[in-house]
Design an enzyme around this catalytic site. Sequence first.
Site, PDB file in Angstrom:
ATOM      1  N   HIS A  21      43.175  46.132  39.528  1.00 40.43           N
ATOM      2  CA  HIS A  21      42.004  45.708  40.314  1.00 40.43           C
ATOM      3  C   HIS A  21      41.497  46.843  41.199  1.00 40.43           C
ATOM      4  CE1 HIS A  21      44.015  41.488  40.158  1.00 40.43           C
ATOM      5  NE2 HIS A  21      42.952  41.432  39.367  1.00 40.43           N
ATOM      6  N   LYS A  45      43.915  24.301  43.257  1.00 39.57           N
ATOM      7  CA  LYS A  45      44.995  25.092  42.653  1.00 39.57           C
ATOM      8  C   LYS A  45      45.491  26.105  43.681  1.00 39.57           C
ATOM      9  CE  LYS A  45      45.425  28.464  39.157  1.00 39.57           C
ATOM     10  NZ  LYS A  45      44.547  29.373  38.459  1.00 39.57           N
ATOM     11  N   ARG A  95      41.072  45.234  29.852  1.00 38.65           N
ATOM     12  CA  ARG A  95      42.307  45.906  29.416  1.00 38.65           C
ATOM     13  C   ARG A  95      42.363  46.025  27.911  1.00 38.65           C
ATOM     14  NH1 ARG A  95      45.633  41.822  33.043  1.00 38.65           N
ATOM     15  NH2 ARG A  95      43.916  40.664  32.122  1.00 38.65           N
ATOM     16  N   SER A 132      48.176  39.905  37.443  1.00 38.91           N
ATOM     17  CA  SER A 132      48.778  39.282  38.626  1.00 38.91           C
ATOM     18  C   SER A 132      49.920  38.359  38.217  1.00 38.91           C
ATOM     19  CB  SER A 132      47.727  38.490  39.400  1.00 38.91           C
ATOM     20  OG  SER A 132      46.714  39.346  39.857  1.00 38.91           O
TER      21      SER A 132
END
Length: 165
Positions: A21, A45, A95, A132
Amino acid sequence: MKNQQRRCVCPGSYDPVTMGHVDVITRAATLFDEVVVAVLHNAAKQGAFGVQERIKLLDAALVGVPNVRIEAFADQLLVDVCRQAGAQAIVKGLRGGTDFAYELPMAQMNRHLSGVETVFLPGDPRFGHVSSSLIKEVAALGGDITGLVPEDVRAALLARTQNTL
Ligand code: PNS
């Protein structure tokens, strides 16, 4: 467009921020006058880190990038966040092909909704395996995440692991 500030939004959960990031945001900051890092706060969430802690970690990680502003958003379309921020573009890192397959319909939908463009930056291969969720899993099981996340994030994850032992 003359004299108009070029602004982009880098949206995400950032739960927590990784070096992938940081790389994309830092590169976006060389292309735009201002980068708005929009942190998705999903009340339904609960993330591993609360939204305020995620912002604090982002703030520390981006301390050397002056033209960055960090904001939380919830229950809102990303295109509305862009409109409110006066941003002409969304910037995302890719990615690989799986990211592209996930991101393309969102980019097309966002352009359909408001005309906002999405700019994809090729991810730095040094962080091609970094997400993450993988970082949290590896850290929780005692793996070494040095260099893959900012130092403050590594310390925060390490503290959590030690507290649960
Ligand atoms: O880091 P993430 O969890 O992959 O980020 C996903 C995010 C925040 C970019 C995405 O969920 C999003 O844009 N949410 C806002 C709601 C929205 O606009 N949905 C329609 C997208 S086409």
